[in-house]
Design a protein around this motif. Sequence first.
Motif, PDB file in Angstrom:
ATOM      1  N   TRP A   1       0.835  -1.195   0.000  1.00 32.20           N
ATOM      2  CA  TRP A   1       0.000   0.000   0.000  1.00 32.20           C
ATOM      3  C   TRP A   1       0.878   1.256   0.000  1.00 32.20           C
ATOM      4  CZ3 TRP A   1      -3.839   2.729  -1.157  1.00 32.20           C
ATOM      5  CH2 TRP A   1      -4.310   3.817  -0.399  1.00 32.20           C
ATOM      6  N   GLY A   2       1.900   1.236   0.831  1.00 36.90           N
ATOM      7  CA  GLY A   2       2.822   2.381   0.897  1.00 36.90           C
ATOM      8  C   GLY A   2       3.541   2.591  -0.416  1.00 36.90           C
ATOM      9  N   THR A   3       4.019   1.516  -1.021  1.00 36.63           N
ATOM     10  CA  THR A   3       4.733   1.627  -2.291  1.00 36.63           C
ATOM     11  C   THR A   3       3.841   2.266  -3.344  1.00 36.63           C
ATOM     12  OG1 THR A   3       5.965  -0.352  -1.715  1.00 36.63           O
ATOM     13  CG2 THR A   3       5.990   0.318  -4.021  1.00 36.63           C
ATOM     14  N   LEU A   4       2.617   1.769  -3.391  1.00 36.96           N
ATOM     15  CA  LEU A   4       1.658   2.293  -4.362  1.00 36.96           C
ATOM     16  C   LEU A   4       1.484   3.805  -4.176  1.00 36.96           C
ATOM     17  CD1 LEU A   4       0.128   0.443  -6.361  1.00 36.96           C
ATOM     18  CD2 LEU A   4      -1.928   0.873  -4.983  1.00 36.96           C
ATOM     19  N   LEU A   5       1.234   4.176  -2.916  1.00 33.06           N
ATOM     20  CA  LEU A   5       1.048   5.600  -2.606  1.00 33.06           C
ATOM     21  C   LEU A   5       2.284   6.411  -2.945  1.00 33.06           C
ATOM     22  CD1 LEU A   5      -0.657   5.577   0.900  1.00 33.06           C
ATOM     23  CD2 LEU A   5      -1.607   6.503  -1.213  1.00 33.06           C
ATOM     24  N   ALA A   6       3.447   5.886  -2.532  1.00 31.77           N
ATOM     25  CA  ALA A   6       4.692   6.636  -2.712  1.00 31.77           C
ATOM     26  C   ALA A   6       4.965   6.866  -4.189  1.00 31.77           C
ATOM     27  CB  ALA A   6       5.852   5.883  -2.069  1.00 31.77           C
ATOM     28  N   LEU A   7       4.800   5.820  -4.999  1.00 30.12           N
ATOM     29  CA  LEU A   7       5.057   5.965  -6.439  1.00 30.12           C
ATOM     30  C   LEU A   7       4.111   6.992  -7.046  1.00 30.12           C
ATOM     31  CD1 LEU A   7       5.858   2.336  -7.570  1.00 30.12           C
ATOM     32  CD2 LEU A   7       7.388   4.295  -7.517  1.00 30.12           C
ATOM     33  N   GLY A   8       2.835   6.874  -6.668  1.00 32.42           N
ATOM     34  CA  GLY A   8       1.858   7.812  -7.221  1.00 32.42           C
ATOM     35  C   GLY A   8       2.160   9.238  -6.828  1.00 32.42           C
ATOM     36  N   LEU A   9       2.459   9.435  -5.568  1.00 31.27           N
ATOM     37  CA  LEU A   9       2.727  10.781  -5.071  1.00 31.27           C
ATOM     38  C   LEU A   9       4.005  11.349  -5.691  1.00 31.27           C
ATOM     39  CD1 LEU A   9       1.510  12.811  -3.145  1.00 31.27           C
ATOM     40  CD2 LEU A   9       2.970  11.905  -1.340  1.00 31.27           C
ATOM     41  N   GLU A  10       5.023  10.510  -5.734  1.00 28.17           N
ATOM     42  CA  GLU A  10       6.299  10.956  -6.321  1.00 28.17           C
ATOM     43  C   GLU A  10       6.093  11.370  -7.768  1.00 28.17           C
ATOM     44  OE1 GLU A  10       9.491  10.817  -4.805  1.00 28.17           O
ATOM     45  OE2 GLU A  10      10.940  10.192  -6.325  1.00 28.17           O
ATOM     46  N   ALA A  11       5.358  10.523  -8.500  1.00 36.67           N
ATOM     47  CA  ALA A  11       5.106  10.832  -9.908  1.00 36.67           C
ATOM     48  C   ALA A  11       4.366  12.154 -10.040  1.00 36.67           C
ATOM     49  CB  ALA A  11       4.303   9.704 -10.554  1.00 36.67           C
ATOM     50  N   ALA A  12       3.379  12.344  -9.189  1.00 37.59           N
ATOM     51  CA  ALA A  12       2.590  13.576  -9.274  1.00 37.59           C
ATOM     52  C   ALA A  12       3.458  14.794  -9.001  1.00 37.59           C
ATOM     53  CB  ALA A  12       1.437  13.509  -8.268  1.00 37.59           C
ATOM     54  N   ILE A  13       4.290  14.682  -7.978  1.00 37.85           N
ATOM     55  CA  ILE A  13       5.104  15.857  -7.622  1.00 37.85           C
ATOM     56  C   ILE A  13       6.158  16.135  -8.688  1.00 37.85           C
ATOM     57  CG2 ILE A  13       6.731  16.753  -5.934  1.00 37.85           C
ATOM     58  CD1 ILE A  13       5.129  15.321  -3.790  1.00 37.85           C
ATOM     59  N   VAL A  14       6.779  15.052  -9.178  1.00 35.19           N
ATOM     60  CA  VAL A  14       7.788  15.231 -10.231  1.00 35.19           C
ATOM     61  C   VAL A  14       7.160  15.884 -11.451  1.00 35.19           C
ATOM     62  CG1 VAL A  14       9.236  13.985 -11.852  1.00 35.19           C
ATOM     63  CG2 VAL A  14       9.346  13.437  -9.435  1.00 35.19           C
ATOM     64  N   LYS A  15       5.955  15.436 -11.752  1.00 35.76           N
ATOM     65  CA  LYS A  15       5.225  16.016 -12.884  1.00 35.76           C
ATOM     66  C   LYS A  15       4.970  17.499 -12.611  1.00 35.76           C
ATOM     67  CE  LYS A  15       3.162  15.082 -16.780  1.00 35.76           C
ATOM     68  NZ  LYS A  15       4.033  14.586 -17.855  1.00 35.76           N
ATOM     69  N   LEU A  16       4.576  17.778 -11.396  1.00 36.22           N
ATOM     70  CA  LEU A  16       4.305  19.156 -11.008  1.00 36.22           C
ATOM     71  C   LEU A  16       5.561  20.021 -11.137  1.00 36.22           C
ATOM     72  CD1 LEU A  16       1.538  20.046  -9.859  1.00 36.22           C
ATOM     73  CD2 LEU A  16       2.644  20.201  -7.632  1.00 36.22           C
ATOM     74  N   ARG A  17       6.681  19.426 -10.871  1.00 35.18           N
ATOM     75  CA  ARG A  17       7.941  20.165 -10.965  1.00 35.18           C
ATOM     76  C   ARG A  17       8.488  20.156 -12.377  1.00 35.18           C
ATOM     77  NH1 ARG A  17      11.904  17.703  -6.840  1.00 35.18           N
ATOM     78  NH2 ARG A  17      13.297  19.155  -7.853  1.00 35.18           N
ATOM     79  N   LYS A  18       7.705  19.612 -13.276  1.00 36.49           N
ATOM     80  CA  LYS A  18       8.081  19.581 -14.696  1.00 36.49           C
ATOM     81  C   LYS A  18       9.421  18.872 -14.895  1.00 36.49           C
ATOM     82  CE  LYS A  18       5.561  23.647 -16.261  1.00 36.49           C
ATOM     83  NZ  LYS A  18       5.114  24.338 -15.038  1.00 36.49           N
ATOM     84  N   ARG A  19       9.503  17.703 -14.341  1.00 33.83           N
ATOM     85  CA  ARG A  19      10.698  16.879 -14.521  1.00 33.83           C
ATOM     86  C   ARG A  19      10.273  15.563 -15.156  1.00 33.83           C
ATOM     87  NH1 ARG A  19      12.071  21.018 -12.689  1.00 33.83           N
ATOM     88  NH2 ARG A  19      13.917  21.545 -11.491  1.00 33.83           N
ATOM     89  N   PRO A  20      11.222  14.888 -15.799  1.00 33.63           N
ATOM     90  CA  PRO A  20      10.872  13.603 -16.409  1.00 33.63           C
ATOM     91  C   PRO A  20      10.485  12.580 -15.340  1.00 33.63           C
ATOM     92  CG  PRO A  20      13.211  13.997 -16.531  1.00 33.63           C
ATOM     93  CD  PRO A  20      12.598  15.260 -16.030  1.00 33.63           C
ATOM     94  N   VAL A  21       9.281  12.054 -15.431  1.00 31.26           N
ATOM     95  CA  VAL A  21       8.751  11.199 -14.370  1.00 31.26           C
ATOM     96  C   VAL A  21       9.488   9.864 -14.293  1.00 31.26           C
ATOM     97  CG1 VAL A  21       6.726   9.946 -13.573  1.00 31.26           C
ATOM     98  CG2 VAL A  21       6.493  12.268 -14.452  1.00 31.26           C
ATOM     99  N   SER A  22       9.658   9.223 -15.443  1.00 29.10           N
ATOM    100  CA  SER A  22      10.246   7.874 -15.410  1.00 29.10           C
ATOM    101  C   SER A  22      11.678   7.938 -14.898  1.00 29.10           C
ATOM    102  CB  SER A  22      10.193   7.251 -16.797  1.00 29.10           C
ATOM    103  OG  SER A  22      10.978   8.018 -17.689  1.00 29.10           O
ATOM    104  N   PHE A  23      12.385   9.027 -15.243  1.00 25.28           N
ATOM    105  CA  PHE A  23      13.773   9.181 -14.808  1.00 25.28           C
ATOM    106  C   PHE A  23      13.853   9.185 -13.291  1.00 25.28           C
ATOM    107  CE2 PHE A  23      17.376  11.865 -13.644  1.00 25.28           C
ATOM    108  CZ  PHE A  23      18.387  11.256 -14.353  1.00 25.28           C
ATOM    109  N   TYR A  24      12.899   9.852 -12.676  1.00 21.34           N
ATOM    110  CA  TYR A  24      12.941   9.951 -11.224  1.00 21.34           C
ATOM    111  C   TYR A  24      12.369   8.713 -10.538  1.00 21.34           C
ATOM    112  CZ  TYR A  24      14.758  14.617 -11.010  1.00 21.34           C
ATOM    113  OH  TYR A  24      15.591  15.691 -11.093  1.00 21.34           O
TER     114      TYR A  24
END
Lengths: 199, 347, 928
Positions: B49-72
């Motif tokens: 559950w944590g992994t799922l949340l963490a990946l989703g949140l990280e992806a969202a924030i990276v996207k928000l920061r206009k950075r390449p999502v898969s790279f991060y």
Amino acid sequence: MSAVLIAVLVLLGLGLVFGILLGYSSIRFKVEGNPLVDQVDSLLPQTQCGQCGHPGCRPYAEAIVNNEEAINKCPPGGQSTIEALADLLDVEATPLDSEHGEEQIKKVAYIREDECIGCTKCIQACPVDAILGAAKQMHTVIVSECTGCDLCVEPCPVDCIDMLPIEPTLNSWQWPVPKSGVELIATDRHPGIAQEADA
Amino acid sequence: MALIRITSPHAHRAGSTGSVMLTVLIATLPGLAAMTFFFGWGTLIQVMWGTLLALGLEAAIVKLRKRPVSFYLTDYSAVVTAVLLGLALPPFAPWWVMTVGIIVAIAIAKQLYGGMGNNPFNPAMVAYALLLVSFPVQMTSWAAPFVMTGEGWSVLSMGDTLSAIFGTAGAAVDAHTMATPLDVMRHRGGFTTEEMWVENALLANGIGAWHAVSAAYFMGGVFLLYKKIFTWHTPVAMLVSLTVFSTLFFLLMPDQYPDPFFHLTTGATMLGAFFIATDPVTSATSNKGKLWFGAGIGLLVFVIRSWGNYPDAVAFAVLLMNLCAPFIDQYTQPRSYGHAKPNRGMK
Amino acid sequence: MKNTVRVHGFHGGIHPPENKKQSTGAPISLAPVPTRIVLPLQQHIGLPADPVVNVGDRVLKGQKVAEAVGRISANIHSSISGTVVAIESHPVPHMSGMEAGCLIIESDGKDEWIEHQGLEDYTRLPKPALIEYIRQAGVAGMGGAGFPTDVKLHLGDDHIVNTLIINAAECEPYITADDMLMRERADEILGGIEIIAHLLQPLHIMVGIEDNKPQAIRALHAALDNSPLNLDIVITPTKYPSGGEKQLIKLLTDVEVPSGKIPADVGIVCQNVGTTTAIYRAVAYGEPLISRVVTVTGQAAGHKQNYEVRIGTRFCDLLDHADVRREQMHRLIVGGPMMGITVINEQIPVIKTTNCLIAGSIEEMPPQPPAQACIRCGMCEQVCPVELLPQQLHWFAKGKEFEKARHHNLFDCIECGACSYVCPSNIPLVQYYRFAKAEIRKEDAEQRKADHARIRFEARLERLERDKIEKEERRKQRAIEAAAAQAAKKDAALKTSAAPTAASAADAATADLKQLKSNAAIARTKLKKAEKALANAQDKGLDGIEPLQATLQQLQVKADQAEQAYAEAQNTPVQSQTAPETDLKQLKNNAAIARTKLKKAEKLLAAAEASGDGDISSLRAQVTELQEKAVNAEKAYKDADSGAVTAAAAVDTSELEADIAAMQAKVDKAEGAWKAAVESGSPAADKMAAGVEKLKEKLTTLQDELANVQSLPATTITTTVTTATINTAELEADISAMQAKVNKAENAWKAAVESDSPAADKMAAGVDKLKDKLQTLQDELAQASGGPVTKPVTETDTPPVTDLKTLKQQVSIMRTKLKKAEKLLAELPEGEEDPALVADIEALMLRHDAAKATLDAAEAEKAAAAAAQGIDLKQLKIDAAMARAAVTKAERALSKAEDGNIQSLEEELLAAQAQADKLNSTLERFSE
């Protein structure tokens, strides 16, 4: 009552002790003169160009120390000087005030010698005596002494002085700062970079 | 083919930050398996559950920061954070505890500081400490180990665990929760340690579960050492210092202080020593610094466990030492080649 | 094979894939003689060599084509026989990909050796001579840095060398040049070591070699059996960078070379194995360094092996020979994969330090993925052979915190690349360090320059200040002298103390002025502040703007008043003094304007007459009118001038005197021109003769006038003096004016004498007269003051006027006077407008032109003389500039030669500086 007295006495005693301590240290560690001006002056590029609106680097340093002038008015020093000054004075480093000129690549003056009429005007203008010549004689710039302040360009009646950028040589060439990868954080100042990295 | 101009060196060892993180994840498997074996499905569900949340949140924030999502995302640091938090949380903690924890860990403790590499505090431990302070009830009711029921695989079933975490099934869970040994030790009142064990016969019976889990973490740590993911300095210093201090007090007052073995094999000691204190981003840099860093954690763990208000102390100890890491770095610079003395301080 | 010496260890290090097997399969083979070679002038550390051949020269193989400049430099020899086709900029092996000066030689295909012979017994040669012999061969370190070998061989002079270490570690992957050299030429290596040992006399010799070269070790041992040398072959474990000089020293001796020092400071000298063979070949066969062993390898290379390559061979030739598949070659690396540089131009040549070429394919050396964030994993720190904190340095470099980077020993970094190699985040750490180092060096240089500029600026300010003070002093001195003389006389005459009152009054006046000035300044400042406050208030839309405005107005009025008061106070005395002067000036201007107008009209008239058309009569009328006006104006001016002050007569006289002198000169010139005209049979000669006569007449008139004028003031003065005996001050003023007159007259006279003017005698008489008058005045003063008179300074021996500027001024004055004379001449026959007069004017114009031509000639002569002097100056300048350049070069070499003999460099630098200083001072003297 005696408790109040004790408290008062203790406080008085403390005041006395610290007063003596402070008084002693103010004598023992006395700083002569105002070394801050010297420190600020030593950070300035000493072109004496006057682009800051002061007649030389030292007056500008004095103005900075007296809080009469911002630290971002020295185009020859550029951002690095501003940062050094900010570091020294413990103030915010601000970007260069473009009113006083842009930061440019380092230049030195060259006199087109066949056009020089030997008027000595540039010699008088040069703040560091980097121009050599005599009346009616061709003048030349001692390149190693030239600070690139371009104060000699204006007085020349025949416009024979060029400010030429210093060409990089094999010895002066240097590695550029590595291109930032994608690890730049949100505080980076150039929002375009991330997109470039994406592309 | 067009030639390129590029800085030396031109040879690189295979491997990336992502592979380092993957190795760490692999090393957590024994611990995860042990936790699942002894305390039921809860930990596994928490981790997933944590992994799922963490990946989703990280992806969202990276996207928000206009950075390449898969790279991060492929540096797997978010996953590591989630797994560590999952291992640290009580197995039956409600789903929102984990959610709050992940938000704190990923959004606040990590990305707000600039993402991986820039966070001064260990994100998982920031989240854990915050949860412990905010939700003490949920955070201190631990699952009862299966050995206590004495009938083999009698831990809570998968379905019950799911409903315990995501639903409101209280009763079934209550039967399967109890205080951790550290908690009991902390709140034993006026009892001596001996009396405490007598008083809590159930716990004394099941303490082996915690020992086994600690052993599993230890194995994972040794694997990481073998893989040279980190050096021995931090975990060894931490364990040694914890051992030294607990031994000292145990020898002085054996009825007031638990023995060092108890300290080493309960709570998050092993997890902390090998997986949390060794987080390179937030620990000291030089080998000498790591020794100080580890020793400091060991000391703080013992101090907080013995006299603090909270039963376990790894999270607080690590966070406190995270604070000290830059300072330690300044005073533990190695002596460089050709220099008589190491540099000290900062210029 | 066991080590007889204990091997120590150094911190860190890495084990990258060796990739050495590929290129050790085949023996060293000779690369073909290239058809064209490119020899960079700088293949070594230090100053670039100086070409000693010219384009078009034929050179032989082994011939010296460029000569070492300074101590840290190396000769360069042609590696083929052929013709020098160019000395120009050409790409060289350098990170920047920039070009540098190169000699380009086209082969003639003969490969003809220059005559060369080795030394039969080098031990009989004195050591300095032997080192010089090696220096002549252009041997420079062949391991990578290219430090001139002879400098290292001199280390025995001022250091105690205990240990000689031969660096055979060759720790970089791919490279096998030294390995193959040892396998095949072990005896040459030992021969070279013998020579070095002979020169340095070390107590202990060690050859450091990694254990991945068993064949080379065997070969060395075999060769050692036949050698008298006593050395230890030390086998070290394979670990990069054990071949780094400092790391190898640590491995073999457990000694650390202190930061900022060279190995010789701890009694150790290192030499590369390649260098030993070069020394051996130089000494034994007399062969300069013209070829070296180069490994060509990499996946794109067809024949991966070692070649003996002529120095200067372009990469393209070598790559062709090694059958490199260009379509596969992605990266061309010069040197090893850890520290080598990539080049993109195949025209770049092999130089003395080129030990390997790697034609890497993209699979072999894939492009680096983008850098990730540093996770402080500390792997870099574990592998750093210098025990730095690479990740900290990276943060500092990235954040441009260079001071901290320096504090963390950035400059001890050897840029080995181990940290970048292990970095899981693929951060180009080494580039960060290089960037930071360069930035720090640049900042240091800028700081030095700024300090230097400050010193120069302050020196300049001081000089200006000094000049000002000196000028002021001189002025004051004069004033004081005059005042003192005056006061003394006054005292003597009146025995009263009236003077101080005046002085104090003057003081008071100045004080008042000052007070007023500061008042005005204060008012201004207040006004400014109020204005600022108002602006502020307006900006912010605050209340109370109106009272502020009122205050401002009030202040404005005050400031105006204060300033006005100040200005008035300042102006009053000045105005009262300047008023008559201005009038005079105005009049003078009027006169000048009238004259100019007249001249213009005259010119027009002459032109009209010459062309014979136009309204000549009206023009003439105009001219006459203008002439009248001019005369009036001039008269008015003269009246005013003479009437204003009695002493102003002196001005008139001096002007007259100058007129006379000028006229005299004119006459001389005119005569000269006339004579020239006569000689050349010019038709204008007659007219000229008439002109000369006229001029002479004019001169006489002028002289008469002078005599009149002189007698007039003299009588005035006499009467004044006799009547007003009390006013000695006036007398004194008269005397000083007279003195000035005398001086002027004397000068004029001297000038006349110099020019052999016939008027000189007359002038002398005039001067004498004037002197007499002066004497009379002085006597009178003496009488009036009733005491002995200290004779005022009558320094009459002013230096002869040689200044071109003064000459020019005189010329221009003459011209004006001529014009004046012309005008007067035209005035003489009143009303008569006979053509003879017009002709006269024309003749005079001609004369004037001739005179001007003469002047021009004189000027040209002077200019030519000046130019001749200027050549010397130029030469001097060039010399000085070159000396300076030498200094800069030496400085640069010094800063670069980190591991070199800095002391000797410094000596060299000092010598160069002394030379430069000498030249500079000469130059300054000359240009002054």
